[in-house]
Structure formats: C-alpha cells, structure tokens
Design an enzyme around this catalytic site. Structure first.
Site, short mmCIF file in Angstrom:
data_model
loop_
_atom_site.label_atom_id
_atom_site.label_comp_id
_atom_site.label_asym_id
_atom_site.label_seq_id
_atom_site.Cartn_x
_atom_site.Cartn_y
_atom_site.Cartn_z
N CYS A 148 0.80 -1.22 0.00
CA CYS A 148 0.00 0.00 0.00
C CYS A 148 0.84 1.28 0.00
O CYS A 148 0.33 2.35 -0.36
CB CYS A 148 -0.93 0.02 1.20
SG CYS A 148 -2.17 -1.30 1.16
N HIS B 122 -3.37 7.02 3.09
CA HIS B 122 -3.82 5.80 2.42
C HIS B 122 -5.27 5.58 2.81
O HIS B 122 -5.62 5.61 3.99
CB HIS B 122 -2.95 4.62 2.86
CG HIS B 122 -3.50 3.29 2.47
ND1 HIS B 122 -3.89 2.99 1.19
CD2 HIS B 122 -3.77 2.17 3.21
CE1 HIS B 122 -4.35 1.76 1.14
NE2 HIS B 122 -4.30 1.24 2.35
N ASN C 181 -10.78 1.11 -1.07
CA ASN C 181 -9.33 1.03 -0.86
C ASN C 181 -8.70 0.55 -2.16
O ASN C 181 -8.81 -0.63 -2.52
CB ASN C 181 -9.05 0.05 0.29
CG ASN C 181 -7.57 -0.12 0.59
OD1 ASN C 181 -6.72 0.25 -0.21
ND2 ASN C 181 -7.27 -0.70 1.73
#
Length: 330
Positions: free
Chosen positions: A115, A257, A287
């Site tokens: 990520c 994030h 996400n």
C-alpha cells in the site's frame, strides 16, 4: 535534506464497472446496508475487460497532459503498485507497451511496498531527479484488488476497489515546490497480518489446488492491523514533525492511504488531523491499495484543495507491517 523536486502533473483512470454497496451486500450475502455501515464505501470500481497496464497507461497519459509533456520528454517509467499484472516481466514494461512506447528505450521498472508503493517510489525517485540522474520520471500506481479478494472474509472484501493514478515528477529549481522529508519504518512482527501466501516461490502457482484456494487470495487481520497502527502511528508522525520543526496545523492537507473509515477516524482522533485537513475519497473509490494516495492527490489538485506553495503530508501504512510518510511543498 530538502529535495528540489515537484509534482508537475497528475492523472487517474477508473474501470468502467461501478459496483454499489447494495450489489456488494448481495454478493457477500449480508443484510441490506451492512457494507455501507461497516466500510462507508458506497461505490467502488472493478475491472471488466481492462488490465492493470491499460489502466496505468491511461492514468499516465493524463498525468503527462496535465504537465504539458509528451512521453518523449520522460526519462524513466516506474510502476509503484502492490498487485502485479503477471510475475514476469515487471508491470512498468507492460505499461510502456500499453502506451505505444515499446520501442522507446525508456527504462521501466517496478517498486513494491504494497500500500505504500507510491510513497516509496516517490521517495526513491525524487532523489534520482534531485541528483540529475533523471530529468523527469513518470510514476504510476495501478491496482487490481478485485481479482484476489477472499469473499469469505466479508469485512476486507467489502473495502477494496480497482483503479490507477500517475504523477510526473521533475526538478523544481527556483520554485517553492520541494520534498522536505520522507520516512519509513517496518515492523515485520506484523507481516502475517496482511498477505497472499500463494503465487511466489514458497507456494508456487503450479501447486494450486482448489482445497487450498484461500492461500492464493488476500488474507487480512483487520483488528490486529488497527491495533498496531494505533500504537505506532503517533510516534511515527511525531518523528516526521520533529524532522522539519513542524506542527500538524502547518499542513494545508493530509492525504492518507484510504484504508478504511476506521483508519480515517484513527487519523483524526489520535493524530489531531482536522476534518478540513483530511483528504477522504474512500466512499467513492474504496481502498485502491497503492493507488489510493496518488488518487487522493489528484482529487485534491482537481478540487482546488491545494495550490502551489501549500504544505502537504502523505501518510499511510502497508503490509509488512510498514509506516510511511512524505512531507512536501506542492
């Protein structure tokens, strides 16, 4: 050390298929409204016929256009993603082909820290640009999460979406834009909290069996990750602030994030980030792994939430377990 580097242009690409929370409720066989309540993700995009390299190429082309550049003015192409289109070659090479530049000779390679791949890629390549190794770099994060979801793990499956984002970075001599500080920490005691065990050399694709399908799908212990992030993020952020003698109020915008609604609440509550400072795009995108931070950056520019000379903080966590952040003047 401050680096004379700026983000010259941004671009994104989303797959055409929009998946609503209502559709996800049905897919996960939960009561109506469960996905919305658990994740605050109303819509996300899943690929239909698109590939990661095609999405990345489209986002990259938009970033070039925003910067007023052509591919011929780029010295390096880097794919900073968690999900690869195929094990070999690197996705960056496939993006180069998808852009119609397969005979260009422009170096292309991947950076992967799950990520945090975009943050890591921006950190590493900014030094290369600052030092003059490359004049301009095209940095692309393109993610296909939908192919690896374990639909038995309802809370994690409900979170994710597909998409791509890209930026062009170049030297900023004589301009206010610069990278002030970057940091990353890894605590591999949490490495097993988020993983796909199959597909590599330890559990090769040739060993796939339907009975062991879960090993080849995404596996996440969300509660353990949240506890670890809650414990480590405050000190990590404090280190970033101390490195530049800053306060959280000095930032025009914090782009995290986009992990989950719970993660956003953690950032606001534990780190003292106000709602006005927080770039939050999870409800419309889900996400999108490493693409989530550059996607948030693109939206911040498009919506006029940041202008040249504004302080911006990129901040996130990733599998590994890692924390990462970049403090820069846009």
């Amino acid at each position: 050390m401050a680096l004379n580097v700026k983000i010259a242009g941004t671009g994104i690409n989303l797959p055409g298929r929009v998946v609503t929370d209502t559709e996800m409720d049905a897919r996960l066989q939960v009561r109506p409204g469960w996905v919305n309540k658990k994740t605050n993700v109303h819509t996300r995009h899943f690929i239909h016929q698109e590939t990661a390299s095609q999405m990345g190429a489209r986002a990259a082309q938009k970033a070039l256009e925003a910067a007023g550049l052509t591919f011929g003015q780029i010295d390096c192409l880097v794919c900073a993603s968690a999900t690869m289109e195929q094990p070999i070659p690197c996705t960056a090479a496939l993006i180069q082909t998808a852009m119609g530049q397969e005979h260009s000779g422009v170096p292309a390679f991947d950076v992967n820290s799950t990520c945090l791949s975009f943050v890591t890629g921006l950190d590493v390549m900014s030094y290369m640009v600052h030092a003059g190794r490359y004049k301009r770099v095209l940095l692309v994060s393109t993610e296909v999460a939908s192919k690896g979801l374990n639909w038995q793990q309802k809370e994690s499956a409900a979170l994710f979406g597909d998409g791509a984002a890209a930026v062009v970075i170049e030297q900023s001599a004589g301009e206010p834009s610069r990278l002030l500080h970057a940091a990353m920490q890894t605590y591999s005691s949490g490495a097993r909290y988020s993983e796909i065990r199959g597909g590599g050399s330890a559990l090769h694709a040739s060993e796939y069996r339907e009975a062991a399908e879960a090993d080849y799908l995404f596996d996440m212990n969300g509660e353990a990750i949240f506890r670890m992030a809650s414990r480590l993020l405050p000190d990590f952020l404090r280190g970033i602030l101390e490195a530049t003698g800053s306060r959280i109020g000095d930032y025009r915008l914090v782009i995290p994030h986009q992990g989950s609604a719970m993660a956003m609440r953690l950032l606001s509550r534990r780190l003292g980030i106000s709602e006005e400072q927080l770039m939050y795009i999870t409800p419309d995108r889900g996400n999108t792994i490493a693409a989530s931070i550059p996607m948030g950056l693109h939206e911040a520019v498009r919506q006029g939430r940041i202008e040249r000379g504004d302080r911006v903080l990129l901040l996130g966590t990733s599998a590994g377990f890692s924390l990462g952040g970049i403090d820069f003047v846009y």
